[in-house]
Write an enzyme that holds these catalytic residues in place. Structure first.
Site: not given
Ligand code: UFG
Length: 330
Positions: A33, A141
Site C-alpha cells: 500500500l 526503471y
Molecule cells: N507528455 C506531455 N505532457 C505531459 C505528460 C506527458 O507532453 O504533461 C508526453 C510525454 O513527453 C510522452 C507522452 O506524453 O511523449 C506520454 O508520456 P507518459 O508519461 O504518459 O508515458 P511515457 O511514454 O513516458 O511512459 C510510458 C510508461 C512508462 C514506461 C514508458 C516506456 O508510463 O512506465 O512508457 O518508455 F517506462
C-alpha cells in the site's frame, strides 16, 4: 487453488484482479500500500498487506494459501524518479523480485507472469517494435525491468520456474464500471494530466516538445487500455498453467498517437477546450514507441477490445470526473 497478485492494489494490478474475479478465479492480493490503495482491491479477493522484500511475510502467505501461480506487479514505475533515486529501483524491483523468487522456489510455486515495459527497448531501432529487437534501456526503471527478465531466466534454468514477461506500452483508461481507475501521486502520465484540465485541477496541459521527427512534431505512443492488459495477464498465466514455455510479449494496440492527437481526442470526449502550452522536451523521451503485439495475438490468443482512443479516454474520463481525488476522500 488461488492466483496470487502482488501489487494488486495498484493501477494495472487492481484491474487484473477485477478480471480474474469476473472469470471466477480465486484471488489472493498482496500489496504494501505504498502506492496502491486498499479501496482498489476487489472485495472478493483475500488481502495481505505485506512488502515483497519481507521474506518472512511471503513465506507465511505461501504456507497459508494454496497458490498455483503468481502475477507480479509489485514494483516502482516512475521513470523520472528512477533517474534521481536509482537505488530505490534496485531495492524495490530487483531485490524485491529476488526475495519473491527465493520464497516461490522454496514453496514449490513455479509459475509467474510479471510486468515488464517498453522501456526495456530504450530508443527503438524501428517501429513497430518486435520482442527480438535490441534492448538498451535509457533509464534505470527500464534497466531494472530488463534485469528482472534476466533474473527469471537464470532462476528458470536452475530451478525449473516458468515465467512470462509482459512488456507494456502506454497503459491507460479505467474499468468500464467506473469502480477503479488510475491514481498516481505525483501523476506524470499524459492522459490523466490532460483530464485534470476539464476536471478543474489544472489550467493547461504542457506538451513536452514539438520538434520531434514526427508528423506534428510531438511524441508518438501506443496507448493500450488497462482492461486489455489485464486480460493478457490471465491468458499468459493460463498459457503457463497449460505447460507453456518461458516467453516475452509486447502489449500494445500497434497504433501510435501523437501528444497533440491525444489532446484533440480528449477535447472531443470531454467537450472542454483543454488549452495546451508547448514546453521543452522531457529528458529521455523517445520520439516514437509503437508495439508489434502480433506474438501475443498469435501465441496467447490476446485480442485487445479497446482499440479506439475515444473509448479509452471516455473510460478514463468517467473515472476521473467521478473520483477527482482518486481513492482518497475529497
Ligand atoms: N507528455 C506531455 N505532457 C505531459 C505528460 C506527458 O507532453 O504533461 C508526453 C510525454 O513527453 C510522452 C507522452 O506524453 O511523449 C506520454 O508520456 P507518459 O508519461 O504518459 O508515458 P511515457 O511514454 O513516458 O511512459 C510510458 C510508461 C512508462 C514506461 C514508458 C516506456 O508510463 O512506465 O512508457 O518508455 F517506462
Amino acid at each position: 487453488m488461488a492466483i496470487l497478485v502482488l501489487g494488486g492494489a495498484g493501477y494495472i494490478g487492481s484491474h487484473t484482479v477485477y478480471e480474474l474475479i469476473d472469470a471466477g478465479r480465486d484471488v489472493v492480493v498482496a500489496d504494501n500500500l505504498q502506492t496502491g490503495f486498499r479501496a482498489a482491491v476487489h472485495p472478493k479477493a483475500r488481502f495481505y498487506q505485506l512488502d515483497i522484500r519481507d521474506k518472512g511475510a511471503l513465506d507465511t502467505l505461501f504456507q497459508a494459501e494454496d497458490i498455483e501461480g503468481v502475477i507480479h506487479f509489485a514494483a516502482s514505475s516512475q521513470v523520472g524518479e528512477s533517474m534521481s533515486d536509482p537505488l530505490k529501483y534496485y531495492d524495490n524491483n530487483l531485490h524485491g523480485t529476488m526475495v519473491l523468487l527465493k520464497s516461490m522456489v522454496e514453496h514449490g510455486v513455479d509459475k509467474i507472469v510479471f510486468s515488464s515495459t517498453a522501456a526495456t527497448y530504450g530508443e527503438p531501432e524501428r517501429v513497430p517494435i518486435l520482442e527480438t529487437d535490441r534492448t538498451q534501456p535509457t533509464n534505470c526503471y527500464g534497466e531494472t525491468k530488463l534485469s528482472m527478465e534476466h533474473m527469471m531466466s537464470w532462476v528458470s534454468r536452475a530451478h525449473g520456474l516458468k515465467y512470462v514477461a509482459l512488456r507494456y506500452f502506454n497503459a491507460c483508461g479505467a474499468h468500464p464500471s467506473g469502480a477503479i481507475g488510475e491514481a498516481h501521486d505525483p501523476e506524470t502520465h499524459l492522459i490523466p494530466i490532460i483530464l485534470q484540465v476539464p476536471n478543474g485541477q489544472r489550467e493547461a496541459v504542457s506538451v513536452f516538445g514539438d520538434d520531434y521527427p514526427t508528423a506534428d512534431g510531438t511524441c508518438i505512443r501506443d496507448y493500450i487500455h488497462v482492461t486489455d492488459l489485464a486480460q493478457a495477464h490471465i491468458l499468459a498465466l493460463d498459457y503457463l498453467l497449460k505447460g507453456g514455455e518461458n516467453n516475452v510479449f509486447n502489449l500494445g494496440n500497434g497504433v501510435g498517437f501523437s501528444v497533440k492527437e491525444v489532446i484533440d481526442v480528449a477535447r472531443e470526449v470531454t467537450g472542454h477546450p483543454i488549452p495546451a502550452v508547448i514546453s521543452p522536451r522531457r529528458a529521455g523521451d523517445p520520439a516514437q514507441l509503437i508495439a508489434s503485439s502480433q506474438k501475443a495475438i498469435d501465441v496467447l490468443g490476446w485480442q485487445p477490445r479497446y482499440n479506439d482512443l475515444n473509448t479509452i479516454i471516455a473510460t478514463a474520463w468517467a473515472w476521473h470526473r467521478s473520483h477527482p481525488h482518486g481513492f482518497e476522500e475529497g
